[in-house]
Design an enzyme around this catalytic site. Sequence first.
Site, PDB file in Angstrom:
ATOM      1  N   LYS A 116       0.826  -1.204   0.000  1.00 40.01           N
ATOM      2  CA  LYS A 116       0.000   0.000   0.000  1.00 40.01           C
ATOM      3  C   LYS A 116       0.866   1.263   0.000  1.00 40.01           C
ATOM      4  O   LYS A 116       1.919   1.305   0.647  1.00 40.01           O
ATOM      5  CB  LYS A 116      -0.877   0.011   1.251  1.00 40.01           C
ATOM      6  CG  LYS A 116      -1.918   1.114   1.292  1.00 40.01           C
ATOM      7  CD  LYS A 116      -3.081   0.781   0.404  1.00 40.01           C
ATOM      8  CE  LYS A 116      -4.230   1.766   0.602  1.00 40.01           C
ATOM      9  NZ  LYS A 116      -5.361   1.444  -0.292  1.00 40.01           N
ATOM     10  N   CYS A 135      -1.007  10.922  -6.371  1.00 42.29           N
ATOM     11  CA  CYS A 135      -2.254  10.573  -5.703  1.00 42.29           C
ATOM     12  C   CYS A 135      -3.268  11.693  -5.882  1.00 42.29           C
ATOM     13  O   CYS A 135      -3.037  12.827  -5.455  1.00 42.29           O
ATOM     14  CB  CYS A 135      -2.035  10.329  -4.214  1.00 42.29           C
ATOM     15  SG  CYS A 135      -3.558   9.833  -3.396  1.00 42.29           S
TER      16      CYS A 135
END
Length: 309
Positions: free
Chosen positions: A45, A128
Amino acid sequence: MIDITAEISGVKLETCVFNAAGPKDATLKELEVIAKSASSAITMKSCTLEPRKGNPEPRYCDLPEGSINSSGLPNLGYKEYVRFSSLLKKYHKPVVASVSGLKLADNVKIIKVFNNSEADLIELNLSCPNVPGKPQVCYDFEQSEEVLDAITDVCKKPLGVKLAPYFDFAHFEQMAGILRKRKLAFITCINSIGNALVIDPDKESAVIKPKGGFGGLGGKYVKYTALANVRKFHELLPHVPIIGCGGIYSGKDAFEFILAGATAVQLGTVFIQEGPSCFGRIQKELKDYLKKKGYETLEDFRGKLKTLD
C-alpha cells in the site's frame, strides 16, 4: 516455450504481471493473499509517515467498465510496511514499497528507512489524486524537480515514480526532461484519472462521499489514456523500464501495453473486482496470445507498435 518473464533494474519477475499499489494491499493478511497468488511481485500500500484512516465512506464504487474511488491514502503508516517487507520475503517474490508522504520531508524520512528494509523496489507516488487540498506533485514541474532531487539523493534502492496521466505532448516532454536528469529504475503509468464524477440518476446523487463525489477513475475507462502515456514515455525515455497500469483486464490488454513499450503491467481495478485469480488468468491469456502471434518472448514485440503512414 513462451517466456513472459521481466526484469526491472536487476530485479527479476517470473512474469510481467503483478499488482498495483492501492487495492487490497493495506494489511499483512491482504498482502499474503497477493503473495500466495500468481502475482509476480508484491506491491504494498502507498504509505504515509503516520497511519491514516483515509476519506469517509463510501469512497469506492464499482462501475460497469471500471471504478471510481477517493480513498485518501488509508494505510497503517510506513513502519508497518517496512516490517511487512521482511515478513513477505518467505514467499520468494520481489517486494515493492510504495511511498506517498504528504510532504517532502516525510518522503525523505520514509525512503531513508526503506533503504535498510527488505523491499526490492521503491515506487514513489507523485500522483495521488485523492487527498483534499493537496495538488498532485507531478502536475507541478518545479515541485517535481525539487522532490526528485531530494529523493534521488537519499534513495539507495532502485527507485521508480508513479505518474498521473498527462494529456498534452508538451507536458510529456517537460516531465521526460525532468526524469531524464535523474537516475530512475522505472516509471509507472498511470495512476487513476483524477476528478471524475459519477452520478446515480435514480438517487440524483453522487456515488461516493468525499470531495462532493469527485474521485479517481480507473478500469477500462482509462485504458487508452494509459496506453498513450506508456507509449509517449517509451518514445521519450527508451532506456527506462515502464510499468503499464490502467484498464488491464485480459492478456490481450497486457499485450497492447507491452507493444506500446511497457516492460511489465500492474493490475488494479480488475483485482478488486475479480480477486487474486486475475493474475494467473491474465498471464495464461497473454501466453496464449503470444503463441497465436508466433512470439516467444516479450522482447520479440515490446515497443514495436506500428503507426499508419
